[in-house]
Design an enzyme around this catalytic site. Structure first.
Site, PDB file in Angstrom:
ATOM      1  N   LYS A 193       0.836  -1.268   0.068  1.00  0.00           N
ATOM      2  CA  LYS A 193       0.002  -0.051   0.008  1.00  0.00           C
ATOM      3  C   LYS A 193       0.994   1.221  -0.092  1.00  0.00           C
ATOM      4  CE  LYS A 193      -3.236   2.476   3.077  1.00  0.00           C
ATOM      5  NZ  LYS A 193      -3.978   2.303   4.612  1.00  0.00           N
ATOM      6  N   LYS A 243     -10.900  12.071   8.444  1.00  0.00           N
ATOM      7  CA  LYS A 243     -10.394  11.564   9.800  1.00  0.00           C
ATOM      8  C   LYS A 243     -10.586  12.874  10.849  1.00  0.00           C
ATOM      9  CE  LYS A 243      -6.977   8.462   7.969  1.00  0.00           C
ATOM     10  NZ  LYS A 243      -7.251   7.113   8.653  1.00  0.00           N
ATOM     11  N   ASP A 253       1.392   6.325   5.995  1.00  0.00           N
ATOM     12  CA  ASP A 253       0.287   5.397   5.482  1.00  0.00           C
ATOM     13  C   ASP A 253       0.726   4.553   4.252  1.00  0.00           C
ATOM     14  OD1 ASP A 253      -2.157   4.161   6.082  1.00  0.00           O
ATOM     15  OD2 ASP A 253      -3.305   5.362   4.847  1.00  0.00           O
ATOM     16  N   ASP A 277     -12.244   6.533   3.851  1.00  0.00           N
ATOM     17  CA  ASP A 277     -11.153   6.205   4.812  1.00  0.00           C
ATOM     18  C   ASP A 277     -10.778   4.932   4.606  1.00  0.00           C
ATOM     19  OD1 ASP A 277      -9.357   7.219   6.212  1.00  0.00           O
ATOM     20  OD2 ASP A 277     -10.508   6.717   8.249  1.00  0.00           O
ATOM     21  N   GLU A 282      -9.451   3.565   2.136  1.00  0.00           N
ATOM     22  CA  GLU A 282      -8.926   3.711   0.638  1.00  0.00           C
ATOM     23  C   GLU A 282      -7.873   2.653   0.371  1.00  0.00           C
ATOM     24  OE1 GLU A 282      -5.727   4.601   2.906  1.00  0.00           O
ATOM     25  OE2 GLU A 282      -7.727   5.260   3.285  1.00  0.00           O
ATOM     26  N   ARG A 298      -7.609  -0.672   0.783  1.00  0.00           N
ATOM     27  CA  ARG A 298      -8.081  -1.952  -0.081  1.00  0.00           C
ATOM     28  C   ARG A 298      -8.524  -1.643  -1.462  1.00  0.00           C
ATOM     29  NH1 ARG A 298     -12.631  -2.719   4.629  1.00  0.00           N
ATOM     30  NH2 ARG A 298     -10.826  -1.681   5.736  1.00  0.00           N
TER      31      ARG A 298
END
Length: 473
Positions: free
Chosen positions: A241, A253, A264, A323, A325, A327
């Site tokens: 990712k 968020k 992230d 949020d 996102e 996947r």
């Protein structure tokens, strides 16, 4: 530019193995028990003693002498040496190894020495001096064997440090293009690196990546790496990712903690660091790696809850929460990688769910796998390199929850978050042997422990290298 980012990748301290000590060089010793007249030094504790002539002296505790104790001692010593070097011009320190030390213990010590003093700081002042070079004094031990092990683990440490560099880089610099360009520049030969831009993604139907990246002024990228040694018997597909910043999109968020979303893309960073190390070690395993990179921002171009997104290959997803996102972009990459490259095994890595932090805390990664043998390999690979993993269940009774009504699958169906996310990704794996590694907890740290320092931890990079090595035989 006066204040550029720290060099990427970070240069690790030099470590060499020699037979004998030299006079006049600061020295450190490793203590399992207190010397006569001295207090005990706990495992992972470092104490500076009175100077020996003109040379400072340190003692680091190794506790019971387990390999992990050596890693903790090396990391603590590295932090102490870094601080000492900031006060005085120390260039080299020699560390006397205990009698009967094993190559595994020396390797763990070198891991700690390599990573424990890591620092990534963007500052107007001159950077503090790096950790001094280290000479490991082998004495009567097998210096050549120790040197080979040190060289191996330093390649693993470099993978972790590079992963930290990428994840720590601030997101006003680290957009998808920067991440892709840095990967192409740093990974290099013999790995072939191909960067796919937003035009190519649109032409090839990467609806998930384009949906997530649609709210940002910085368009998405797909980073594709291909390592093909001639003697490879197995073909491993890694997917990481690469969300370079995550606001949550329209499902915004809360402010608390959002600044940490620069990390992230830690799963994608781990994949990039691992492939670089796999190639450097020359492992006879073919590895294809994909990092879908995007920013999840808020604008008139943002995707919405209720949207139906068509992924690579045609499957559709009902969006329930923007949020979730990670996947979305991973689904595209999994479908593309499996169809295009036809691997034997698929492993994906992502800071995917806050639920995993609740389940396992901040120092253990979650493993979901379709086969017992794959889960066992991941856990054992992690144990060999000092990274903790715990197998999580793919509960079949929950699988119907990801079935869609307006589309093929639902992105955020509710229920146990980590498990449902894994079941969603499984829909795009075409029944191949597959493991999903959720590193939302251990990918970042708020305090130092073992060889980890505050910030991005580099977690999973070493495990991926060791996992690939387990398929090399």
């Amino acid at each position: 530019m006066r204040n550029p980012l720290p060099a990427v990748p970070t240069k690790l301290p030099e470590i060499e193995v020699v037979a004998a000590a030299r006079r006049g060089i600061p020295r450190a010793t490793l203590a399992a028990a207190p010397a006569e007249g001295e207090e005990a030094v706990r495992a992972g504790e470092v104490r500076e003693l009175a100077e020996d002539g003109d040379s400072p002296r340190w003692v680091a505790g190794i506790g019971e002498g387990e390999p992990k104790d050596f890693r903790r001692a090396g990391a603590a010593l590295a932090r102490s040496l870094r601080d000492a070097a900031a006060e005085s011009p120390i260039r080299t320190v020699q560390v006397t190894l205990p009698e009967s030390v094993t190559a595994a213990q020396v390797g763990e010590l070198a891991t700690g020495l390599s990573l424990g003093g890591y620092r990534f700081v963007v500052t107007a002042s001159e950077p503090k001096p790096p950790v001094p070079a280290v000479r490991l004094i082998a004495g009567d031990g097998p210096a050549a064997e120790f040197a080979r092990e040190v060289a191996r683990v330093r390649t693993l440490a470099a993978a972790a440090a590079f992963t930290r560099d990428l994840a720590n880089a601030p997101s006003n610099v680290k957009n998808p293009a920067w991440l892709a360009n840095t990967a192409a520049k740093v990974v290099g030969e013999p790995v072939r690196v191909t960067v796919r831009d937003e035009k190519w993604l649109a032409e090839n139907g990467f609806g998930g990546v384009l949906a997530v990246g649609g709210g940002s002024a910085s368009p998405p990228r797909l980073i594709e790496l291909d390592y093909r040694p001639r003697s490879a018997a197995q073909h491993l597909l890694l997917v990481g990712k690469g969300i370079t910043f995550d606001t949550g999109g329209l499902s915004l968020k809360p402010n608390d903690g959002m600044h940490l979303m620069r990390t992230d893309m830690a799963g994608g960073a781990a994949v990039l660091g691992a492939v670089r190390a796999i190639a450097e070690l020359g492992l006879p395993v073919r590895v294809t790696a994909l990092v879908p990179a995007a920013e999840n921002h808020v604008s008139g171009g943002s995707y919405r809850p209720g949207d139906i997104v068509r992924h690579y290959g045609g499957r559709t997803t009902e969006v329930g929460n923007t949020d979730a996102e990670g996947r979305m972009v991973m689904a595209d990459a999994l479908a593309y990688g499996i169809e295009r490259f036809k691997p034997d095994l698929v492993v994906d890595v992502a800071t995917l769910t806050g639920a995993m932090k609740v389940s396992l805390g901040l120092r253990t990664g979650g493993v979901f796998a379709t086969e017992d043998a794959i889960a066992k390999r991941v856990v054992e690979a992690g144990a060999r390199v000092g990274e903790a993993w715990w197998r999580m269940p793919l509960v079949e009774d929950y699988a119907s929850g990801v079935e869609g009504t307006l589309g093929d699958v639902r992105q955020a169906p509710g229920g146990p978050g980590g498990i449902m996310a894994a079941l969603f990704l499984r829909e795009f794996t075409e029944g191949l042997p597959w493991a999903h590694l959720d590193i939302a907890g251990p990918a970042r740290a708020d305090k130092a422990y073992d060889d980890v320092v505050p910030g991005a931890s580099g977690f999973a990079a070493r495990t991926l290298v060791e996992l690939a090595a387990s398929y090399a035989g």
